[in-house]
Enzyme design. Structure first.
Site, mmCIF file in Angstrom:
data_model
loop_
_atom_site.group_PDB
_atom_site.id
_atom_site.type_symbol
_atom_site.label_atom_id
_atom_site.label_comp_id
_atom_site.label_asym_id
_atom_site.label_seq_id
_atom_site.Cartn_x
_atom_site.Cartn_y
_atom_site.Cartn_z
ATOM 1 N N HIS A 65 0.818 -1.218 0.000
ATOM 2 C CA HIS A 65 0.000 0.000 0.000
ATOM 3 C C HIS A 65 0.850 1.266 0.000
ATOM 4 C CE1 HIS A 65 0.101 1.042 4.411
ATOM 5 N NE2 HIS A 65 0.194 -0.250 4.604
ATOM 6 N N GLU A 196 -5.292 1.652 2.225
ATOM 7 C CA GLU A 196 -5.193 0.456 3.082
ATOM 8 C C GLU A 196 -5.462 0.810 4.529
ATOM 9 O OE1 GLU A 196 -3.265 -2.548 5.747
ATOM 10 O OE2 GLU A 196 -2.867 -0.418 5.599
HETATM 11 CO CO CO Z 1 -0.404 0.457 8.725
HETATM 12 ZN ZN ZN Z 2 0.741 -1.203 6.381
#
Ligand code: CO
Ligand code: ZN
Length: 332
Positions: A65, A196
């Site tokens: 991410h 994320e």
């Molecule tokens: Co994190």
């Molecule tokens: Zn992470």
């Protein structure tokens, strides 16, 4: 590797505003893959077709991410002080004494009502941001503006210090693995995901759209190797961790043994990870459509989700080796 991690850690990118970090990553993919594109939510997707035949390859999604935790302004008062909410799992106990940086370069120092020093964990309601304004009209930030933790990148030997190793170190590992992967029977779908930290949202849609057959997340994990840490058998410098379970995912046994046998065959140090809190993009993709066998290659990181995170560059290097060797081989 270290230079790449440092470069990625220097780029602003709280959840929902990943444009700059996406633009910083994209040039590194030039010439490494067959196709690079962004999807509607901003996930950066790099596709590399199989390079050796045999037909036993799978469609493998890899995800790291791009976003980082931060804060968002909810109110600016008459004196120019800002109240804020959190973006992702920000620990209020770690804020006093730290600074943030807004997208426009404005800095903010955290203050606490009544005192500069917190005797106990402060509630969000008692904290504010001093953004250098003398009044509301003078403030260079407004409601909805976001900021990320600001701390200079540091290194002592192989130990790296930054506010956002979660998960820029994972993005660097994914780029480096694509650089070093010479041949693979698999279709590689390398995704630098958005959002994320606010609930694996980018991975949810990318996983649905890409329809992978196997999925691996590359993310940081906590450690049990500092004074009075919650017992956990992951430590810095002992290699990447192959996840068995976290709060929202049980790694597929076939994926886990694929990774373990790649590590054993190539004598790559590794650890086994059971994380009792937190999760990764793999949790979202595992339950996509009719289900995707998933696992995670984790980079051990101390003080995750605080403005001073510490990791070991050797673990990142060995995570690259683990990924390259696994991706070069067929699944069990
Ligand atoms: Co994190
Ligand atoms: Zn992470």
């Amino acid at each position: 590797m270290r230079e790449l991690i440092e470069e990625l850690c220097s780029v602003y990118g709280p959840s929902g505003q990943e444009e700059r970090i996406s633009e910083a990553i994209a040039p590194h993919l030039d010439g490494l893959v067959d196709e690079v594109r962004s999807d509607r939510l901003g996930n950066l997707i790099a596709v590399k077709h199989p390079t050796d035949g045999g037909g036993n390859g799978k469609r493998i999604m890899l995800a790291a991410h791009m976003d980082e935790i931060g804060v968002m302004v909810t109110h600016v008062d008459a004196q120019g002080f800002c109240r804020f909410t959190t973006i992702g799992g920000v620990l209020t106990s770690s804020l006093i004494g730290n600074r943030v940086e807004f997208a426009n370069g404005v800095e903010g120092a955290f203050g606490l009502e009544g005192s500069a020093i917190a005797r106990e964990r402060p509630t969000l309601q008692k904290l504010f941001l001093d953004v250098g304004a003398t009044g509301k009209e003078d403030a260079q930030v407004q409601v909805g503006d976001t900021a990320v933790f600001r701390s200079s990148f540091g290194a002592v030997g192989d130990r790296l210090f930054a506010a956002n190793l979660d998960d820029r170190i994972g993005c660097a590992v994914l780029i480096q693995a694509l650089r070093e992967l010479e041949s693979s029977p698999h279709e590689i779908l390398a995704v630098f995901t958005v959002q994320e930290e606010v609930g694996t949202r980018g991975a949810t849609t990318a996983g649905y759209g890409l329809e992978p057959e196997i999925m691996l997340a590359i993310d940081v994990t906590a450690t049990g190797d500092f004074p009075q840490a919650t017992p956990m058998e992951v430590a810095l410098g002992k290699g990447p961790a192959i996840k068995i379970m976290d709060r929202r995912m049980i790694a597929h046994p076939m994926v886990r043994s694929w990774l373990e046998s790649a590590a054993q065959t190539h004598e790559i140090p590794y650890q086994l990870e059971v994380l009792e809190y937190g999760t990764t993009d793999a949790a979202a993709v595992q339950v996509s459509r009719a289900g995707v066998p998933a696992g995670t290659v984790s980079i051990p990181c101390r003080y995750v989700h605080t403005p001073s995170q510490v990791a070991d560059c050797n673990d990142a290097r060995n995570a690259v080796r683990l990924l390259v060797n696994a991706l070069s081989s067929e699944l069990p």
